[in-house]
Design a protein around this motif. Structure first.
Motif, PDB file in Angstrom:
ATOM      1  N   SER A  13      -9.632  33.959   2.975  1.00 17.59           N
ATOM      2  CA  SER A  13      -9.524  34.325   1.554  1.00 17.59           C
ATOM      3  C   SER A  13      -8.512  33.395   0.883  1.00 17.59           C
ATOM      4  CB  SER A  13      -9.076  35.780   1.423  1.00 17.59           C
ATOM      5  OG  SER A  13      -7.748  35.921   1.865  1.00 17.59           O
ATOM      6  N   VAL A  14      -8.503  33.401  -0.435  1.00 12.31           N
ATOM      7  CA  VAL A  14      -7.586  32.546  -1.192  1.00 12.31           C
ATOM      8  C   VAL A  14      -6.138  32.920  -0.861  1.00 12.31           C
ATOM      9  CG1 VAL A  14      -6.841  31.939  -3.528  1.00 12.31           C
ATOM     10  CG2 VAL A  14      -9.262  32.230  -3.035  1.00 12.31           C
ATOM     11  N   ARG A  15      -5.879  34.214  -0.708  1.00 20.08           N
ATOM     12  CA  ARG A  15      -4.528  34.668  -0.373  1.00 20.08           C
ATOM     13  C   ARG A  15      -4.106  34.134   0.993  1.00 20.08           C
ATOM     14  NH1 ARG A  15      -2.690  40.725   0.982  1.00 20.08           N
ATOM     15  NH2 ARG A  15      -0.477  40.309   1.028  1.00 20.08           N
ATOM     16  N   GLU A  16      -5.001  34.190   1.994  1.00 13.04           N
ATOM     17  CA  GLU A  16      -4.693  33.693   3.336  1.00 13.04           C
ATOM     18  C   GLU A  16      -4.483  32.185   3.319  1.00 13.04           C
ATOM     19  OE1 GLU A  16      -8.136  35.226   5.327  1.00 13.04           O
ATOM     20  OE2 GLU A  16      -7.007  36.887   6.192  1.00 13.04           O
ATOM     21  N   GLN A  17      -5.298  31.464   2.541  1.00 14.25           N
ATOM     22  CA  GLN A  17      -5.122  30.016   2.421  1.00 14.25           C
ATOM     23  C   GLN A  17      -3.758  29.689   1.822  1.00 14.25           C
ATOM     24  OE1 GLN A  17      -8.476  28.656   0.137  1.00 14.25           O
ATOM     25  NE2 GLN A  17      -9.863  28.674   1.905  1.00 14.25           N
ATOM     26  N   GLY A  18      -3.355  30.420   0.801  1.00 16.58           N
ATOM     27  CA  GLY A  18      -2.038  30.204   0.173  1.00 16.58           C
ATOM     28  C   GLY A  18      -0.906  30.466   1.148  1.00 16.58           C
ATOM     29  N   LEU A  19      -1.012  31.555   1.921  1.00 11.62           N
ATOM     30  CA  LEU A  19       0.031  31.870   2.907  1.00 11.62           C
ATOM     31  C   LEU A  19       0.130  30.786   3.974  1.00 11.62           C
ATOM     32  CD1 LEU A  19      -0.471  35.726   3.375  1.00 11.62           C
ATOM     33  CD2 LEU A  19       1.467  34.556   2.312  1.00 11.62           C
ATOM     34  N   LEU A  20      -1.008  30.269   4.421  1.00  8.89           N
ATOM     35  CA  LEU A  20      -0.988  29.195   5.417  1.00  8.89           C
ATOM     36  C   LEU A  20      -0.383  27.910   4.848  1.00  8.89           C
ATOM     37  CD1 LEU A  20      -4.357  29.631   7.355  1.00  8.89           C
ATOM     38  CD2 LEU A  20      -2.036  29.954   8.211  1.00  8.89           C
ATOM     39  N   LEU A  26       6.915  25.372   4.942  1.00 10.48           N
ATOM     40  CA  LEU A  26       8.188  25.811   5.524  1.00 10.48           C
ATOM     41  C   LEU A  26       8.433  25.177   6.895  1.00 10.48           C
ATOM     42  CD1 LEU A  26       8.287  29.605   4.576  1.00 10.48           C
ATOM     43  CD2 LEU A  26       9.768  27.782   3.732  1.00 10.48           C
ATOM     44  N   VAL A  27       7.406  25.114   7.734  1.00 12.31           N
ATOM     45  CA  VAL A  27       7.546  24.492   9.051  1.00 12.31           C
ATOM     46  C   VAL A  27       7.883  23.004   8.889  1.00 12.31           C
ATOM     47  CG1 VAL A  27       6.266  23.808  11.130  1.00 12.31           C
ATOM     48  CG2 VAL A  27       6.130  26.155  10.292  1.00 12.31           C
ATOM     49  N   THR A  28       7.201  22.338   7.947  1.00 12.13           N
ATOM     50  CA  THR A  28       7.477  20.921   7.697  1.00 12.13           C
ATOM     51  C   THR A  28       8.909  20.733   7.207  1.00 12.13           C
ATOM     52  OG1 THR A  28       5.150  20.559   7.159  1.00 12.13           O
ATOM     53  CG2 THR A  28       6.714  18.878   6.430  1.00 12.13           C
ATOM     54  N   ALA A  29       9.360  21.599   6.305  1.00 14.26           N
ATOM     55  CA  ALA A  29      10.733  21.496   5.792  1.00 14.26           C
ATOM     56  C   ALA A  29      11.749  21.709   6.915  1.00 14.26           C
ATOM     57  CB  ALA A  29      10.952  22.513   4.677  1.00 14.26           C
ATOM     58  N   CYS A  30      11.505  22.685   7.791  1.00 16.20           N
ATOM     59  CA  CYS A  30      12.411  22.926   8.923  1.00 16.20           C
ATOM     60  C   CYS A  30      12.455  21.723   9.860  1.00 16.20           C
ATOM     61  CB  CYS A  30      11.984  24.171   9.682  1.00 16.20           C
ATOM     62  SG  CYS A  30      12.362  25.709   8.825  1.00 16.20           S
ATOM     63  N   LEU A  31      11.289  21.155  10.152  1.00 14.12           N
ATOM     64  CA  LEU A  31      11.252  19.988  11.036  1.00 14.12           C
ATOM     65  C   LEU A  31      11.979  18.798  10.427  1.00 14.12           C
ATOM     66  CD1 LEU A  31       7.629  20.165  12.499  1.00 14.12           C
ATOM     67  CD2 LEU A  31       9.788  20.633  13.664  1.00 14.12           C
ATOM     68  N   VAL A  32      11.786  18.570   9.144  1.00 16.97           N
ATOM     69  CA  VAL A  32      12.491  17.467   8.471  1.00 16.97           C
ATOM     70  C   VAL A  32      13.991  17.715   8.507  1.00 16.97           C
ATOM     71  CG1 VAL A  32      12.878  16.379   6.219  1.00 16.97           C
ATOM     72  CG2 VAL A  32      10.548  16.743   7.035  1.00 16.97           C
TER      73      VAL A  32
END
Length: 163
Positions: A13-20, A26-32
């Protein structure tokens, strides 16, 4: 494989796509943060601590050099060096209550000293006093127990520090 991922994405769903998308951001920001910024910040902190320690060492060395220059200018070191090692050792031993059995100077200006029947702690205290107050160090020592108790017999080679 790419088609399987696209079809699975389309089923969300659009909501699930947005959450992903938010989770991936967030994962990318943490890794950076962990891979790039945190090591730089840690390096900066350790460099600052190393600089502070080096500056403190520099100040201590400067103060020590100034004290050495003052002592040299006042002539205290030269007065100590002018007094023969033999008289320094004999006078200090007398004040410490230690009887020197035999004293033999050598060609290098050092002094061989034999002591019979002295308390071990008294001997160690006297050697510390010689080193601290008179600049006379132990080059070689042979110490053995003399009978019962804390009595020791010693053969020492003494010299001025730096000699």
């Amino acid at each position: 494989m790419n088609e399987a991922l696209q079809s699975r994405w389309q089923r969300l769903s659009v909501r699930e796509q947005g959450l992903l998308i938010i989770a991936a951001a967030l994962v990318t920001a943490c890794l950076v943060w962990l891979a790039a910024f945190q090591p730089v910040l840690n390096w900066r902190d350790s460099a600052r601590a190393a600089y502070t320690a080096a500056a403190d060492d520099y100040r201590q060395i400067g103060a020590g050099a100034a004290r050495l220059a003052a002592l040299t200018a006042s002539g205290e070191d030269t007065a100590l060096e002018r007094e023969p090692v033999r008289s320094v050792v004999a006078g200090s031993a007398s004040r410490a209550g230690i009887v020197l059995s035999r004293v033999l100077p050598d060609d290098a200006g050092r002094l061989n000293v034999w002591i019979d029947g002295v308390d071990g702690p008294r001997l160690m205290g006297w050697l510390e006093t010689l080193s601290r107050d008179h600049g006379v160090i132990v080059v070689r020592a042979g110490i053995e127990q003399a009978g019962q108790g804390a009595q020791v017999r010693a053969q020492l080679l003494l010299a001025r520090s730096g000699a």
